[in-house]
Design an enzyme around this catalytic site. Structure first.
Site, PDB file in Angstrom:
ATOM      1  N   ASP A  45       0.840  -1.206   0.000  1.00 46.24           N
ATOM      2  CA  ASP A  45       0.000   0.000   0.000  1.00 46.24           C
ATOM      3  C   ASP A  45       0.876   1.258   0.000  1.00 46.24           C
ATOM      4  OD1 ASP A  45       0.862  -0.166   2.617  1.00 46.24           O
ATOM      5  OD2 ASP A  45      -1.133  -0.122   3.524  1.00 46.24           O
ATOM      6  N   ASP A  84      -0.887  -6.287  -0.081  1.00 41.83           N
ATOM      7  CA  ASP A  84      -1.242  -5.615   1.176  1.00 41.83           C
ATOM      8  C   ASP A  84      -2.753  -5.486   1.326  1.00 41.83           C
ATOM      9  OD1 ASP A  84       0.678  -4.889   3.028  1.00 41.83           O
ATOM     10  OD2 ASP A  84       1.311  -3.115   1.902  1.00 41.83           O
ATOM     11  N   LYS A 112      -0.974  -9.450   3.293  1.00 40.74           N
ATOM     12  CA  LYS A 112      -0.208  -8.926   4.439  1.00 40.74           C
ATOM     13  C   LYS A 112      -1.080  -7.976   5.250  1.00 40.74           C
ATOM     14  CE  LYS A 112       3.401  -5.893   3.877  1.00 40.74           C
ATOM     15  NZ  LYS A 112       2.913  -4.683   4.569  1.00 40.74           N
ATOM     16  N   GLU A 181       9.687  -3.793  10.221  1.00 42.59           N
ATOM     17  CA  GLU A 181      10.088  -2.488   9.656  1.00 42.59           C
ATOM     18  C   GLU A 181      10.644  -1.541  10.717  1.00 42.59           C
ATOM     19  OE1 GLU A 181       7.184  -0.848   7.003  1.00 42.59           O
ATOM     20  OE2 GLU A 181       8.232   1.073   6.847  1.00 42.59           O
TER      21      GLU A 181
HETATM   22  O1  KIV Z   1       3.545  -1.047   1.572  1.00 41.77           O
HETATM   23  C1  KIV Z   1       4.725  -1.424   1.506  1.00 41.77           C
HETATM   24  O2  KIV Z   1       5.439  -1.230   0.522  1.00 41.77           O
HETATM   25  C2  KIV Z   1       5.275  -2.123   2.654  1.00 41.77           C
HETATM   26  C3  KIV Z   1       6.769  -2.227   2.736  1.00 41.77           C
HETATM   27  C4  KIV Z   1       7.300  -0.959   3.281  1.00 41.77           C
HETATM   28  C5  KIV Z   1       7.196  -3.404   3.507  1.00 41.77           C
HETATM   29  O3  KIV Z   1       4.552  -2.541   3.505  1.00 41.77           O
END
Ligand code: KIV
Length: 263
Positions: A45, A84, A112, A181
């Site tokens: 995201d 995501d 995720k 992170e």
């Molecule tokens: O949204 C994204 O790109 C992420 C990464 C920072 C791991 O969650």
């Protein structure tokens, strides 16, 4: 070509071999990343900031992620794709089922979600319904308004222990990968050693099992890059070599070095 699976990633962890992953949002870059040897991509995201120009990930919708998942799948048919679940798309069980179904139908292999032990029930419900889940701990950008900014997490022993407890609870509930992170290197190592599943770090030091970078950070496109970001394009002069260098430095443990990590 054989598709990449979670079993392949578990095997890498068992063999103590580090692996590189990256965000991807479109077919052309996804194809290039796969061609250079990145077999795991995240439709993050982060696209709310990198592609849409917002100042956070909060405006991103499930439909946005589904659209970009379809694009990435078209360019990288054999890669392992993690999509995501955006802000407020997994606040209730019904929302979680519906969001996950949309993303899996768009070509994701895994979804995720961001957060700690409060998500254990969601993880259990999704995995029981054939949706593999990746956790995300540390600096979780959807919580930027709670954190009061994009700040390093787990700096003191109490919060580090809390994060470790969350990681173990999520693993027990069924997550099969964890993104960690912006935490100190020592905590990245602690979590990676405590879990059996692979831990993919971003700003979490070079002792995690894998690394992920937002593609715009790896290619020096981001206007104000975070400390852990490295512009691999600057060193190489062309995108293919930049991605190869990123992979090589992750696999050897050279990236992230101290300049790109937190103490
Ligand atoms: O949204 C994204 O790109 C992420 C990464 C920072 C791991 O969650």
């Amino acid at each position: 070509m054989k598709p990449t699976t979670l079993a392949d990633l578990s095997q890498l962890k068992k063999e103590k071999r580090k692996f590189a992953t990256i965000t991807a949002y479109d077919a052309s870059f996804a194809h290039l990343f796969a061609e250079q040897g990145i077999n795991v991509m995240l439709i993050g995201d982060s696209l709310g900031m990198t592609l849409q120009g917002f100042d956070s990930t909060l405006p991103v919708t499930v439909e946005d992620i589904a659209y970009h998942t379809r694009c990435v799948r078209a360019g990288a048919p054999h890669s392992f794709l993690i999509s995501d679940m955006p802000f407020m798309s997994y606040a209730t069980p019904e929302q979680s089922f519906s969001s996950a179904a949309t993303l899996m139908r768009s070509g994701a292999n895994m979804i995720k979600i961001e957060g700690g032990s409060w998500l254990c029930e969601t993880v259990k419900m999704l995995t029981e319904r054939a949706v593999p889940v990746c956790g995300h701990l540390g600096l979780t950008p959807q919580s930027v308004n709670i954190f009061g900014g994009y700040k390093v997490q787990g700096r003191d022993e109490t919060s580090a222990q809390q994060l470790l407890n969350d990681a173990m609870a999520l693993e027990k509930a069924g997550i099969q990968l964890l993104v960690l992170e912006c935490v100190p290197t020592a905590l990245g190592q602690r979590v990676s050693e405590a879990l059996e599943i692979p831990v993919i770090g971003i700003g979490a030091g070079n002792l995690t099992d894998g690394q992920i970078l937002v593609m715009h950070d790896a290619l020096g496109i981001t206007a104000r890059p975070p400390k852990f970001a490295k512009d691999f394009l600057k060193e190489t002069g062309n995108i293919r070599d930049a991605i190869r260098l990123y992979i090589e430095q992750v696999e050897s443990g050279a990236y992230p070095g101290q300049a790109h990590s937190f103490k």
